[in-house]
Write a protein that holds these residues in place. Structure first.
Motif, short mmCIF file in Angstrom:
data_model
loop_
_atom_site.label_atom_id
_atom_site.label_comp_id
_atom_site.label_asym_id
_atom_site.label_seq_id
_atom_site.Cartn_x
_atom_site.Cartn_y
_atom_site.Cartn_z
N ILE A 73 0.84 -1.20 0.00
CA ILE A 73 0.00 0.00 0.00
C ILE A 73 0.88 1.25 0.00
O ILE A 73 0.63 2.20 -0.74
CB ILE A 73 -0.94 0.00 1.22
CG1 ILE A 73 -1.87 -1.22 1.21
CG2 ILE A 73 -1.72 1.31 1.31
CD1 ILE A 73 -2.90 -1.23 0.14
N TYR A 74 1.92 1.25 0.83
CA TYR A 74 2.86 2.38 0.88
C TYR A 74 3.46 2.62 -0.51
O TYR A 74 3.51 3.75 -1.00
CB TYR A 74 3.97 2.09 1.90
CG TYR A 74 5.10 3.08 1.88
CD1 TYR A 74 5.04 4.24 2.64
CD2 TYR A 74 6.23 2.86 1.09
CE1 TYR A 74 6.09 5.17 2.61
CE2 TYR A 74 7.26 3.77 1.06
CZ TYR A 74 7.19 4.92 1.82
OH TYR A 74 8.21 5.83 1.78
N TRP A 75 3.93 1.55 -1.13
CA TRP A 75 4.55 1.68 -2.45
C TRP A 75 3.56 2.22 -3.48
O TRP A 75 3.91 3.11 -4.27
CB TRP A 75 5.11 0.32 -2.90
CG TRP A 75 5.71 0.36 -4.25
CD1 TRP A 75 6.95 0.82 -4.60
CD2 TRP A 75 5.08 -0.05 -5.48
NE1 TRP A 75 7.14 0.72 -5.95
CE2 TRP A 75 6.00 0.18 -6.51
CE3 TRP A 75 3.85 -0.60 -5.78
CZ2 TRP A 75 5.72 -0.12 -7.84
CZ3 TRP A 75 3.56 -0.89 -7.11
CH2 TRP A 75 4.50 -0.65 -8.12
N LEU A 76 2.35 1.69 -3.48
CA LEU A 76 1.35 2.19 -4.43
C LEU A 76 1.09 3.68 -4.24
O LEU A 76 1.06 4.45 -5.21
CB LEU A 76 0.03 1.43 -4.27
CG LEU A 76 -0.02 0.01 -4.81
CD1 LEU A 76 -1.30 -0.69 -4.35
CD2 LEU A 76 0.09 -0.01 -6.33
N ASN A 77 0.94 4.09 -2.99
CA ASN A 77 0.54 5.48 -2.71
C ASN A 77 1.69 6.48 -2.73
O ASN A 77 1.49 7.64 -3.09
CB ASN A 77 -0.15 5.55 -1.35
CG ASN A 77 -1.49 4.87 -1.36
OD1 ASN A 77 -2.18 4.81 -2.37
ND2 ASN A 77 -1.88 4.32 -0.23
N LYS A 78 2.87 6.08 -2.33
CA LYS A 78 3.98 7.03 -2.17
C LYS A 78 5.06 6.93 -3.25
O LYS A 78 5.84 7.86 -3.41
CB LYS A 78 4.66 6.83 -0.81
CG LYS A 78 3.74 6.95 0.37
CD LYS A 78 3.29 8.36 0.57
CE LYS A 78 2.45 8.44 1.85
NZ LYS A 78 1.84 9.72 2.03
N VAL A 79 5.12 5.80 -3.94
CA VAL A 79 6.19 5.60 -4.93
C VAL A 79 5.62 5.50 -6.35
O VAL A 79 6.01 6.26 -7.22
CB VAL A 79 7.02 4.35 -4.59
CG1 VAL A 79 8.10 4.10 -5.63
CG2 VAL A 79 7.63 4.47 -3.19
N ARG A 80 4.71 4.60 -6.56
CA ARG A 80 4.19 4.36 -7.91
C ARG A 80 3.22 5.45 -8.37
O ARG A 80 3.32 5.96 -9.47
CB ARG A 80 3.52 2.98 -7.97
CG ARG A 80 2.91 2.62 -9.31
CD ARG A 80 3.98 2.58 -10.40
NE ARG A 80 3.42 2.17 -11.66
CZ ARG A 80 2.85 3.01 -12.53
NH1 ARG A 80 2.75 4.30 -12.26
NH2 ARG A 80 2.37 2.57 -13.67
N PHE A 81 2.25 5.79 -7.55
CA PHE A 81 1.26 6.81 -7.90
C PHE A 81 1.43 7.98 -6.95
O PHE A 81 0.85 8.00 -5.88
CB PHE A 81 -0.16 6.23 -7.80
CG PHE A 81 -0.41 5.09 -8.73
CD1 PHE A 81 -0.67 5.30 -10.08
CD2 PHE A 81 -0.38 3.78 -8.27
CE1 PHE A 81 -0.89 4.25 -10.95
CE2 PHE A 81 -0.61 2.71 -9.12
CZ PHE A 81 -0.86 2.94 -10.46
N THR A 82 2.22 8.94 -7.35
CA THR A 82 2.57 10.03 -6.45
C THR A 82 1.74 11.29 -6.64
O THR A 82 1.83 12.20 -5.83
CB THR A 82 4.06 10.40 -6.61
OG1 THR A 82 4.30 10.76 -7.96
CG2 THR A 82 4.95 9.23 -6.23
N LYS A 83 0.96 11.34 -7.68
CA LYS A 83 0.17 12.55 -7.94
C LYS A 83 -1.25 12.36 -7.40
O LYS A 83 -1.87 11.34 -7.62
CB LYS A 83 0.12 12.85 -9.43
CG LYS A 83 1.48 13.17 -9.99
CD LYS A 83 1.42 13.44 -11.45
CE LYS A 83 2.84 13.75 -11.92
NZ LYS A 83 3.03 13.58 -13.31
N GLY A 84 -1.73 13.35 -6.71
CA GLY A 84 -3.10 13.30 -6.24
C GLY A 84 -3.27 12.50 -4.96
O GLY A 84 -2.35 12.33 -4.17
N LYS A 85 -4.49 11.99 -4.79
CA LYS A 85 -4.84 11.26 -3.58
C LYS A 85 -4.26 9.86 -3.59
O LYS A 85 -3.83 9.35 -4.62
CB LYS A 85 -6.36 11.17 -3.45
CG LYS A 85 -7.05 12.51 -3.29
CD LYS A 85 -8.50 12.34 -2.92
CE LYS A 85 -9.31 11.81 -4.09
NZ LYS A 85 -10.74 11.74 -3.82
N SER A 86 -4.31 9.22 -2.43
CA SER A 86 -3.90 7.82 -2.33
C SER A 86 -4.78 6.97 -3.22
O SER A 86 -5.98 7.22 -3.34
CB SER A 86 -4.02 7.35 -0.88
OG SER A 86 -3.13 8.06 -0.06
#
Length: 104
Positions: free
Chosen positions: A70-83
């Protein structure tokens, strides 16, 4: 989309909710996650010292759970906008698709 997250050698199962575009690509995202997770050049909180060899070199491993994905998806892979992903309790309605990501 609801995605079932389970570990290969454990009976623990988590569920995450994410947009359909993320869920449709979950298998590729899992592969990309592992490349990131095991790359020593990436400074993340999931590194753990395993041992020290005869020459004094530190050997690292990783210790992680669904939270790391979840961290990787939200903070690394998809960094623009909301989680884009978050863990949820057991869904009240079964997922329409039996998608899951297998975490080794």
């Amino acid at each position: 989309m609801i995605v079932k997250v389970r570990f290969e050698y454990e009976e623990d199962i988590d569920y995450m909710v994410c947009p359909a575009k993320v869920g449709r690509n979950i298998n590729q995202l899992q592969k990309d996650f592992f490349k990131w997770l095991y790359n020593r050049e990436n400074n993340h909180p999931y590194w753990e010292v395993v041992e020290e060899d005869e020459e004094g070199n530190i050997i690292y491993g990783v210790c992680y759970g669904t939270d790391a994905f979840i961290y990787w998806l939200n903070k690394v892979r998809f960094t623009k906008g909301k989680s884009v992903a978050r863990v949820i309790e057991v869904p009240k309605v079964p997922p329409k698709k039996n998608n899951y990501v297998l975490i080794n």
